[in-house]
Scaffold this motif. Sequence first.
Motif, PDB file in Angstrom:
ATOM      1  N   THR A 190      -4.724  -1.635  -2.463  1.00 23.58           N
ATOM      2  CA  THR A 190      -4.612  -0.198  -2.712  1.00 23.58           C
ATOM      3  C   THR A 190      -3.704   0.526  -1.726  1.00 23.58           C
ATOM      4  O   THR A 190      -3.462   1.717  -1.882  1.00 23.58           O
ATOM      5  CB  THR A 190      -5.999   0.471  -2.678  1.00 23.58           C
ATOM      6  OG1 THR A 190      -6.567   0.299  -1.370  1.00 23.58           O
ATOM      7  CG2 THR A 190      -6.927  -0.140  -3.722  1.00 23.58           C
ATOM      8  N   LEU A 191      -3.204  -0.171  -0.721  1.00 19.14           N
ATOM      9  CA  LEU A 191      -2.286   0.447   0.239  1.00 19.14           C
ATOM     10  C   LEU A 191      -1.031   0.890  -0.507  1.00 19.14           C
ATOM     11  O   LEU A 191      -0.542   0.176  -1.384  1.00 19.14           O
ATOM     12  CB  LEU A 191      -1.924  -0.577   1.325  1.00 19.14           C
ATOM     13  CG  LEU A 191      -1.195  -0.057   2.550  1.00 19.14           C
ATOM     14  CD1 LEU A 191      -2.137   0.778   3.418  1.00 19.14           C
ATOM     15  CD2 LEU A 191      -0.643  -1.211   3.353  1.00 19.14           C
ATOM     16  N   PRO A 192      -0.463   2.070  -0.195  1.00 25.62           N
ATOM     17  CA  PRO A 192       0.782   2.485  -0.850  1.00 25.62           C
ATOM     18  C   PRO A 192       1.887   1.444  -0.626  1.00 25.62           C
ATOM     19  O   PRO A 192       1.885   0.739   0.388  1.00 25.62           O
ATOM     20  CB  PRO A 192       1.122   3.810  -0.171  1.00 25.62           C
ATOM     21  CG  PRO A 192      -0.177   4.305   0.383  1.00 25.62           C
ATOM     22  CD  PRO A 192      -0.962   3.073   0.748  1.00 25.62           C
ATOM     23  N   PRO A 193       2.853   1.351  -1.557  1.00 25.55           N
ATOM     24  CA  PRO A 193       3.910   0.337  -1.459  1.00 25.55           C
ATOM     25  C   PRO A 193       4.648   0.296  -0.127  1.00 25.55           C
ATOM     26  O   PRO A 193       5.038  -0.769   0.333  1.00 25.55           O
ATOM     27  CB  PRO A 193       4.866   0.699  -2.603  1.00 25.55           C
ATOM     28  CG  PRO A 193       4.006   1.403  -3.591  1.00 25.55           C
ATOM     29  CD  PRO A 193       2.980   2.156  -2.781  1.00 25.55           C
ATOM     30  N   GLN A 194       4.865   1.450   0.511  1.00 23.37           N
ATOM     31  CA  GLN A 194       5.572   1.479   1.793  1.00 23.37           C
ATOM     32  C   GLN A 194       4.618   1.571   2.979  1.00 23.37           C
ATOM     33  O   GLN A 194       5.021   1.909   4.091  1.00 23.37           O
ATOM     34  CB  GLN A 194       6.568   2.631   1.814  1.00 23.37           C
ATOM     35  CG  GLN A 194       7.666   2.477   0.769  1.00 23.37           C
ATOM     36  CD  GLN A 194       8.405   1.154   0.873  1.00 23.37           C
ATOM     37  OE1 GLN A 194       8.805   0.723   1.952  1.00 23.37           O
ATOM     38  NE2 GLN A 194       8.568   0.470  -0.246  1.00 23.37           N
ATOM     39  N   GLY A 247       4.527   4.028   7.268  1.00 23.05           N
ATOM     40  CA  GLY A 247       5.413   2.886   7.475  1.00 23.05           C
ATOM     41  C   GLY A 247       4.736   1.623   7.955  1.00 23.05           C
ATOM     42  O   GLY A 247       5.385   0.593   8.119  1.00 23.05           O
ATOM     43  N   VAL A 248       3.418   1.653   8.157  1.00 27.56           N
ATOM     44  CA  VAL A 248       2.685   0.494   8.670  1.00 27.56           C
ATOM     45  C   VAL A 248       1.977  -0.218   7.513  1.00 27.56           C
ATOM     46  O   VAL A 248       1.307   0.412   6.697  1.00 27.56           O
ATOM     47  CB  VAL A 248       1.657   0.919   9.742  1.00 27.56           C
ATOM     48  CG1 VAL A 248       0.815  -0.269  10.188  1.00 27.56           C
ATOM     49  CG2 VAL A 248       2.369   1.546  10.923  1.00 27.56           C
ATOM     50  N   GLY A 249       2.120  -1.549   7.466  1.00 23.48           N
ATOM     51  CA  GLY A 249       1.442  -2.365   6.474  1.00 23.48           C
ATOM     52  C   GLY A 249       2.164  -2.407   5.140  1.00 23.48           C
ATOM     53  O   GLY A 249       3.044  -1.585   4.856  1.00 23.48           O
ATOM     54  N   ARG A 250       1.807  -3.381   4.325  1.00 22.85           N
ATOM     55  CA  ARG A 250       2.292  -3.512   2.954  1.00 22.85           C
ATOM     56  C   ARG A 250       1.123  -4.026   2.125  1.00 22.85           C
ATOM     57  O   ARG A 250       0.344  -4.865   2.587  1.00 22.85           O
ATOM     58  CB  ARG A 250       3.464  -4.493   2.849  1.00 22.85           C
ATOM     59  CG  ARG A 250       4.734  -4.027   3.530  1.00 22.85           C
ATOM     60  CD  ARG A 250       5.294  -2.762   2.863  1.00 22.85           C
ATOM     61  NE  ARG A 250       6.517  -2.300   3.483  1.00 22.85           N
ATOM     62  CZ  ARG A 250       6.583  -1.418   4.459  1.00 22.85           C
ATOM     63  NH1 ARG A 250       5.485  -0.907   4.982  1.00 22.85           N
ATOM     64  NH2 ARG A 250       7.748  -1.025   4.937  1.00 22.85           N
ATOM     65  N   LEU A 302       5.295 -12.182  -8.999  1.00 21.95           N
ATOM     66  CA  LEU A 302       5.855 -11.601  -7.788  1.00 21.95           C
ATOM     67  C   LEU A 302       4.726 -11.358  -6.801  1.00 21.95           C
ATOM     68  O   LEU A 302       3.769 -10.639  -7.093  1.00 21.95           O
ATOM     69  CB  LEU A 302       6.583 -10.302  -8.117  1.00 21.95           C
ATOM     70  CG  LEU A 302       7.711 -10.450  -9.144  1.00 21.95           C
ATOM     71  CD1 LEU A 302       8.332  -9.099  -9.444  1.00 21.95           C
ATOM     72  CD2 LEU A 302       8.763 -11.450  -8.682  1.00 21.95           C
ATOM     73  N   ILE A 303       4.837 -11.992  -5.627  1.00 24.13           N
ATOM     74  CA  ILE A 303       3.798 -11.965  -4.608  1.00 24.13           C
ATOM     75  C   ILE A 303       4.264 -11.114  -3.432  1.00 24.13           C
ATOM     76  O   ILE A 303       5.384 -11.288  -2.940  1.00 24.13           O
ATOM     77  CB  ILE A 303       3.505 -13.405  -4.107  1.00 24.13           C
ATOM     78  CG1 ILE A 303       3.133 -14.333  -5.274  1.00 24.13           C
ATOM     79  CG2 ILE A 303       2.444 -13.399  -3.016  1.00 24.13           C
ATOM     80  CD1 ILE A 303       1.836 -13.997  -5.958  1.00 24.13           C
ATOM     81  N   SER A 304       3.389 -10.210  -2.986  1.00 23.23           N
ATOM     82  CA  SER A 304       3.700  -9.354  -1.841  1.00 23.23           C
ATOM     83  C   SER A 304       2.515  -9.324  -0.888  1.00 23.23           C
ATOM     84  O   SER A 304       1.362  -9.377  -1.330  1.00 23.23           O
ATOM     85  CB  SER A 304       4.006  -7.925  -2.307  1.00 23.23           C
ATOM     86  OG  SER A 304       5.099  -7.905  -3.181  1.00 23.23           O
ATOM     87  N   TYR A 305       2.802  -9.214   0.408  1.00 25.51           N
ATOM     88  CA  TYR A 305       1.738  -9.127   1.410  1.00 25.51           C
ATOM     89  C   TYR A 305       2.331  -8.891   2.794  1.00 25.51           C
ATOM     90  O   TYR A 305       3.532  -9.042   3.001  1.00 25.51           O
ATOM     91  CB  TYR A 305       0.884 -10.402   1.449  1.00 25.51           C
ATOM     92  CG  TYR A 305       1.679 -11.650   1.754  1.00 25.51           C
ATOM     93  CD1 TYR A 305       1.918 -12.051   3.069  1.00 25.51           C
ATOM     94  CD2 TYR A 305       2.212 -12.424   0.728  1.00 25.51           C
ATOM     95  CE1 TYR A 305       2.667 -13.185   3.342  1.00 25.51           C
ATOM     96  CE2 TYR A 305       2.959 -13.553   0.996  1.00 25.51           C
ATOM     97  CZ  TYR A 305       3.181 -13.929   2.306  1.00 25.51           C
ATOM     98  OH  TYR A 305       3.924 -15.045   2.578  1.00 25.51           O
ATOM     99  N   PRO A 340       6.716  -8.361   6.583  1.00 30.24           N
ATOM    100  CA  PRO A 340       6.157  -8.300   5.227  1.00 30.24           C
ATOM    101  C   PRO A 340       6.951  -9.150   4.241  1.00 30.24           C
ATOM    102  O   PRO A 340       8.162  -9.348   4.392  1.00 30.24           O
ATOM    103  CB  PRO A 340       6.273  -6.822   4.852  1.00 30.24           C
ATOM    104  CG  PRO A 340       6.396  -6.098   6.146  1.00 30.24           C
ATOM    105  CD  PRO A 340       7.102  -7.039   7.074  1.00 30.24           C
ATOM    106  N   VAL A 341       6.264  -9.639   3.231  1.00 30.29           N
ATOM    107  CA  VAL A 341       6.878 -10.363   2.120  1.00 30.29           C
ATOM    108  C   VAL A 341       6.782  -9.452   0.904  1.00 30.29           C
ATOM    109  O   VAL A 341       5.695  -8.982   0.570  1.00 30.29           O
ATOM    110  CB  VAL A 341       6.161 -11.700   1.865  1.00 30.29           C
ATOM    111  CG1 VAL A 341       6.674 -12.361   0.598  1.00 30.29           C
ATOM    112  CG2 VAL A 341       6.318 -12.623   3.064  1.00 30.29           C
TER     113      VAL A 341
END
Length: 147
Positions: free
Chosen positions: A42-46, A50-53, A112-115, A127-128
């Motif tokens: 649920t974290l915002p995309p950016q 600016g911290v975290g993904r 598509l994997i993001s983390y 971040p990926v």
Amino acid sequence: MTEFNENGVTVRLSVADWNASAGTLVATFTPDETGFHLYSTTLPPQGVEGVGRPTGVRPTGTVTAAGRLTVDAPVRNITVPGVRSALPVYPDGPVTATLPIRATSAGEAKVLISYASCSSTAGCTIPVADRAVALHTSGDSLTFGSG
């Protein structure tokens, strides 16, 4: 099943209960080192300030989501020096995300994997974003490919 390791996290992907062109995509994210956590879906995309993904699993091509992404770990909020807002993260260690999927036709697809992973003492990894994992659907089968 397939897996990859990038920026401090091993990601293992599999599909459970595939039947009649539908099943459940299972993605397990395991930080390489103890004391690292992943950010909430649920974290915002950016990130926050600016911290975290966010942790993300998104099918494209001939495979589509057939429900909501769920995660087997509770979300907890942490504070980080220099960031006014709390950050939603999962507990340190591995987390497993599941997503109902279905094939819309035979052919090529991608997940598509993001983390991003961080530690309260050792900092964060790079971040990926949208790391593509190839899939192929054919009739009633789904296989992971290279790519």
